[in-house]
Write an enzyme that holds these catalytic residues in place. Structure first.
Site, mmCIF file in Angstrom:
data_model
loop_
_atom_site.group_PDB
_atom_site.id
_atom_site.type_symbol
_atom_site.label_atom_id
_atom_site.label_comp_id
_atom_site.label_asym_id
_atom_site.label_seq_id
_atom_site.Cartn_x
_atom_site.Cartn_y
_atom_site.Cartn_z
ATOM 1 N N LEU A 258 0.818 -1.216 0.000
ATOM 2 C CA LEU A 258 0.000 0.000 0.000
ATOM 3 C C LEU A 258 0.849 1.262 0.000
ATOM 4 O O LEU A 258 1.938 1.306 0.563
ATOM 5 C CB LEU A 258 -0.939 0.012 1.209
ATOM 6 C CG LEU A 258 -1.902 -1.173 1.316
ATOM 7 C CD1 LEU A 258 -2.848 -0.960 2.484
ATOM 8 C CD2 LEU A 258 -2.693 -1.382 0.035
ATOM 9 N N HIS B 145 -3.352 4.225 -2.465
ATOM 10 C CA HIS B 145 -4.353 3.406 -1.767
ATOM 11 C C HIS B 145 -4.952 4.179 -0.597
ATOM 12 O O HIS B 145 -6.153 4.099 -0.337
ATOM 13 C CB HIS B 145 -3.719 2.135 -1.214
ATOM 14 C CG HIS B 145 -3.206 1.188 -2.253
ATOM 15 N ND1 HIS B 145 -1.872 0.970 -2.477
ATOM 16 C CD2 HIS B 145 -3.871 0.401 -3.137
ATOM 17 C CE1 HIS B 145 -1.725 0.072 -3.426
ATOM 18 N NE2 HIS B 145 -2.917 -0.280 -3.858
#
Ligand code: PAF
Length: 285
Positions: A33, A37
C-alpha cells in the site's frame, strides 16, 4: 482494526455491522500500500460507516509468473499504514487456498472493452480481476467499492461487471495520485532502480506535452506515433502500447471530434518494470 483471514469471519463481522445499520465500503487491493491506496481508503472512510480493505495478491490475474513472484508483499507494513492513517475497521488478508479452494473456472465475457489495450497485451488478466472482485463483492456485499483511475480499463470493466451481474454496488472511481514530479503512485515503483525512477516521470510529462502542444496539430494516430517515438528514444523506456480511446467504450478514436470523452492510455516499460498511466484529452462538461 481487525485482521481477518477467513471468508466466514469476514461475512460475520460485516453482517454485524450491517445489522447495526452501518453502510459498508470495500477497497480491494493487492497490498504494497502507498499514498494512492490511502486516498481510496480515506475516501471510503469518509463516505461509509464500516470499511473493509482486502489485501490479496490475486494469482489468477497474472499472466506472467515472474510478475506474480516479484509482486511486493508487505502485509505488516500495510496494516500499520492503514491503522496509522485511516479509521478503516477491517483488513481482509486471506490465503490463496481460502479464496480458491478449487480452481476458478468462471469465464467472463465483457466484449470489446476487454479486448483492447491490457486485454490484448495481458490475455486472461481481466478475467482474473473479475474472478477476484466478484468474489469480494459476494463476500462483503458493500454499498460502495473504491478503485483508482490509474487502472482506467480495469475501472471500466468493473463497472460493466456490476451492470452485467446486477450487483447493487456503487463503484467509486478515485483520481490518480501523483508524486510532485508527475509519476503516478504505484506499488510497482518500488521495483524501479534509482536511475529508472529518475526517468519514469518523463512518461506523464510526454503525455502532458501531447495534450498541450500536439493535440490540435496532429490526428490521434499521429499523436500516438509521436508519444511512442519520443519515449522510446529515452534509455530504459519502451512503450508497449499507447492508445487514444473513447473514455466510455475504450475503442480507438480516429478524430478528436469522434466523441466527447477522449483518453490516452499507456503501458511503458521502465527497465523491467511495467508502468501504466493515462491522460484525458477531452471530457464532456
Ligand atoms: O487494482 C488492483 O490492485 C487489483 O487488480 C484488484 C482490483 C485489487 C484485484 O486484484
Amino acid at each position: 482494526m481487525k485482521t481477518i483471514a477467513t471468508i466466514s469471519e469476514l461475512k460475520q463481522v460485516v453482517a454485524s455491522a450491517r445489522a447495526e445499520g452501518k453502510t459498508i465500503g470495500l477497497v480491494p487491493t493487492m497490498g504494497a500500500l502507498h499514498i494512492g491506496h490511502l486516498s481510496l481508503i480515506k475516501r471510503a472512510c469518509s463516505e461509509c460507516d464500516f470499511v473493509v480493505i482486502s489485501v490479496f495478491v490475486n494469482p489468477t490475474q497474472f499472466n506472467n509468473p515472474e510478475d506474480l513472484r516479484t509482486y511486493p508483499r508487505t502485509l505488516e507494513a500495510d496494516k500499520k499504514l492503514i491503522e496509522d492513517n485511516t479509521s478503516a475497521q477491517v483488513v481482509f488478508a486471506p490465503s490463496v487456498e481460502e479464496i480458491y479452494p478449487e480452481p476458478d473456472t468462471r469465464q467472463f465475457a465483457f466484449g470489446p472493452i476487454a479486448e483492447v489495450m491490457e486485454g490484448e497485451h495481458r490475455p486472461g488478466h481481466f478475467n482474473g480481476v473479475a474472478q477476484i472482485v466478484s468474489k469480494l463483492f459476494m463476500f462483503v456485499e458493500p454499498d460502495k467499492a473504491y478503485f483508482g483511475e490509474k487502472d482506467f480499463q480495469q475501472l471500466a470493466i468493473i463497472r460493466k461487471m456490476v451492470k452485467d451481474l446486477d450487483f447493487k454496488i456503487q463503484i467509486v472511481g478515485c483520481p490518480i495520485v501523483r508524486y510532485m514530479d508527475g509519476l503516478a503512485v504505484s506499488s510497482r515503483n518500488a521495483l524501479l532502480q534509482e536511475d529508472e525512477r529518475a526517468i519514469a516521470p518523463i512518461i506523464q510529462a510526454t503525455l502532458r506535452r501531447s495534450v498541450e502542444e500536439k493535440q490540435y496539430e496532429m490526428t490521434p494516430s499521429e499523436v500516438i506515433s509521436w508519444v511512442t517515438k519520443t519515449l522510446n528514444k529515452i534509455e530504459h523506456l519502451e512503450v508497449e502500447y499507447y492508445s487514444i480511446v473513447d473514455g466510455l467504450t475504450l475503442q480507438p478514436v480516429n478524430d478528436w471530434t469522434d466523441t466527447d470523452y477522449v483518453v490516452g492510455c499507456i503501458t511503458c516499460y521502465c527497465g523491467k518494470v511495467r508502468l501504466i498511466d493515462n491522460i484525458t484529452y477531452k471530457v464532456s462538461e
